[in-house]
Design an enzyme around this catalytic site. Structure first.
Site, PDB file in Angstrom:
ATOM      1  CE  LYS A  78      18.392  -1.474 -24.682  1.00  0.00           C
ATOM      2  NZ  LYS A  78      17.281  -1.815 -25.573  1.00  0.00           N
ATOM      3  N   GLY A 174      -1.033   3.315 -21.764  1.00  0.00           N
ATOM      4  CA  GLY A 174       0.098   4.050 -22.347  1.00  0.00           C
ATOM      5  C   GLY A 174      -0.178   4.482 -23.770  1.00  0.00           C
ATOM      6  N   GLY A 176       1.753   6.562 -25.744  1.00  0.00           N
ATOM      7  CA  GLY A 176       2.940   7.238 -26.269  1.00  0.00           C
ATOM      8  C   GLY A 176       3.116   6.957 -27.748  1.00  0.00           C
ATOM      9  CB  VAL A 178       4.234   1.874 -29.311  1.00  0.00           C
ATOM     10  CG1 VAL A 178       3.598   0.590 -29.832  1.00  0.00           C
ATOM     11  CG2 VAL A 178       5.727   1.882 -29.607  1.00  0.00           C
TER      12      VAL A 178
END
Ligand code: NAD
Length: 359
Positions: A78, A174, A176, A178
Site C-alpha cells: 500500500k 452506499g 457509489g 460498487v
C-alpha cells in the site's frame, strides 16, 4: 518504526520526498513471498505523519490477505501520498511518485485507492510500468460488484438452501461505484432493496432504477431484512450498530467492516452469517492484477466468479470447526502468506465457470 513494521509483518518500508513537487509518500510492502506486492495508493490529508504510516502498514497487510485468498501470485502493498496543504501540480507530483515506484524494480505495483483517480495512474504510467488502473485498464468497481454478488448468492444458499434472490430483502449501504453496480445485479435477480447514501442524488437514482426504498443512513442498521450489505465505509459493524442488526447475513464490499475481530465473533454468536470482506471484495484486485499480467476479461470473469466457491468452502470449514468464518479466513490467509498452507482454500485460477459481469 521497526517495531510497528514487525508487528504487522511488513517486509519493506520506503519513504520518499520530492520538494520540487511537494511529494511526501510512504510505500509499505507487506510481502513479496508469493510475487510482487500489489495494492492501491491513497492520496489524502493526514493530520500527522504517524497516521499516514499506520494506514500504509495496516492496509498493506490487508492486501496480502486479500491477494492470498484470491489465489493471486502477489503479496500486499500500500502506498500513501500525504496530500499537500498548499497548491501543487498534481501531474508533476504523480510523476515523481511514479519515479519512486520505478526504483523499487517491480517489488510494488500501484493502483487506485481513496483520493486517486485514473488520470493519476496515467501520470504514474509515464514513469513506470508497475502501475495498473490506468485508462487502458478500466474501472475495477464492476468486477468488485460481481465478486460481491457471487458471494451474496453463496451466502443465501448457505443460509436458506437456495440461490434464489426473488423477494430477498437487502439493506444496501452506499451507492457509489460498487454499490450502484451491485444494486443493479440484485434488482435484476429479484431482490427487494432498501438503500441509503449521503448523496440524495444517488438514493433518488436507486429509487427510480430499482424501485428501492430509501432510509436515512443512521436507521439502515435497524431495518429488518435478510441481508445487510455494507458498500460505503469501514468499521460499520461496531458496538453501536451490532446489536441493532435484524438480518441473517452481512455481506458487502466495504473494506474493514468489522471494527474489531471480536465483533465478528459476536455476529457468529448471534447466528448472523458474516462473509469476510477481503474475500468478498477481491474482484477488483483480481481484475487489475490479471489485466496487468495480460489476461483477457473472459478469463478474469470466471476467476472473479470463483469467489463464491471459495466462500462456500470457508462456510463449510466454519461449520465443521464451529469457528466464525472471519477467523478461518484470517488463519488461511496468514498460512498462505507465510507459505505454510497445506490444503489451501485459496481460489484456483483455473475455474471454468462462466459468468457475465453484466448479468
Ligand atoms: P465510492 O466512494 O464510490 O462509494 C461509497 C459511497 O458510500 C458513496 O456514495 C458515499 O456517499 C457512501 N457513503 C459514505 N458514507 C456513508 C454512510 N455513512 N452511509 C451511507 N452511505 C455512505 O466507493 P466504492 O468504490 O463504491 O467502494 C465502496 C466500498 O467498497 C469502500 O469501502 C471501498 O473501500 C470498498 N472497495 C471498493 C472496491 C472497488 O473496486 N471500488 C474494491 C474493494 C473494496
Amino acid at each position: 518504526m521497526l517495531e510497528q513494521m514487525y508487528s504487522y509483518g511488513v517486509e519493506q518500508l520506503h519513504t520518499c520526498c520530492d520538494p520540487a513537487t511537494g511529494l511526501r509518500a510512504i510505500i509499505a510492502i507487506h510481502s513479496t513471498r508469493r510475487g510482487p506486492a500489489i495494492g492501491g495508493c491513497r492520496f489524502i490529508h493526514y493530520p500527522q505523519e504517524q497516521a499516514a504510516l499506520n494506514d500504509a502498514l495496516r492496509l498493506a497487510q490487508g492486501m496480502s490477505y486479500k491477494a492470498a485468498l484470491a489465489g493471486l501470485p502477489h503479496g500486499g502493498g500500500k502506498a500513501v501520498i500525504i496530500r499537500p496543504d498548499t497548491a501543487f501540480d498534481r501531474s508533476a507530483l504523480m510523476q515523481a511518485f511514479g519515479r519512486m515506484i520505478n526504483q523499487l524494480n517491480g517489488d510494488y505495483i500501484t493502483a487506485m485507492d481513496s483520493g486517486t483517480q485514473v488520470s493519476d495512474m496515467n501520470q504514474i504510467a509515464q514513469q513506470t510500468h508497475f502501475v495498473t488502473c490506468t485508462s487502458q485498464t478500466g474501472d475495477p468497481s464492476p468486477w468488485t460488484a460481481l465478486g460481491v454478488y457471487e458471494g451474496i448468492l453463496t451466502s443465501v444458499e448457505q443460509r436458506y438452501g437456495s440461490r434464489d434472490l426473488k423477494g430477498c430483502h437487502i439493506n444496501l449501504q452506499g451507492l457509489g461505484h460498487v454499490g450502484m453496480a451491485l444494486a443493479q445485479k440484485l434488482y435484476d435477480a429479484g431482490a427487494q432493496l432498501t438503500v441509503c447514501d449521503l448523496s440524495p442524488a444517488l438514493t433518488n437514482e436507486a429509487e427510480k432504477r430499482f424501485n428501492a426504498c430509501t432510509v436515512n443512513p443512521e436507521s439502515i442498521y435497524r431495518e429488518k431484512a435478510d441481508i445487510f450489505c455494507p458498500c460505503g465505509l469501514g468499521a460499520v459493524i461496531n458496538e453501536h450498530t451490532l446489536e441493532q442488526l435484524q438480518v441473517d447475513i452481512v455481506a458487502g464490499s466495504a473494506n474493514n467492516q468489522l471494527q474489531t475481530p471480536e465483533q465478528g465473533d459476536r455476529l457468529h454468536q448471534r447466528g448472523i452469517l458474516y462473509a469476510p470482506d477481503y474475500l468478498l471484495n477481491a474482484g477488483g484486485l483480481i481484475f487489475v492484477a490479471r489485466i496487468h499480467a495480460g489476461h483477457k476479461p473472459e478469463q478474469i470473469r470466471s476467476q472473479v466468479a470463483h469467489i463464491g466457491s471459495t466462500l462456500k468452502q470457508l462456510y463449510q470449514q466454519s461449520e465443521q470447526q464451529g469457528c466464525a468464518p472471519h477467523r478461518i479466513a484470517d488463519q488461511q490467509a496468514q498460512a498462505i502468506v507465510a507459505g505454510s498452507a497445506g490444503h489451501s482454500m485459496a481460489m484456483s485460477a483455473g475455474s471454468n465457470r462462466k459468468v457475465d459481469p453484466a448479468a
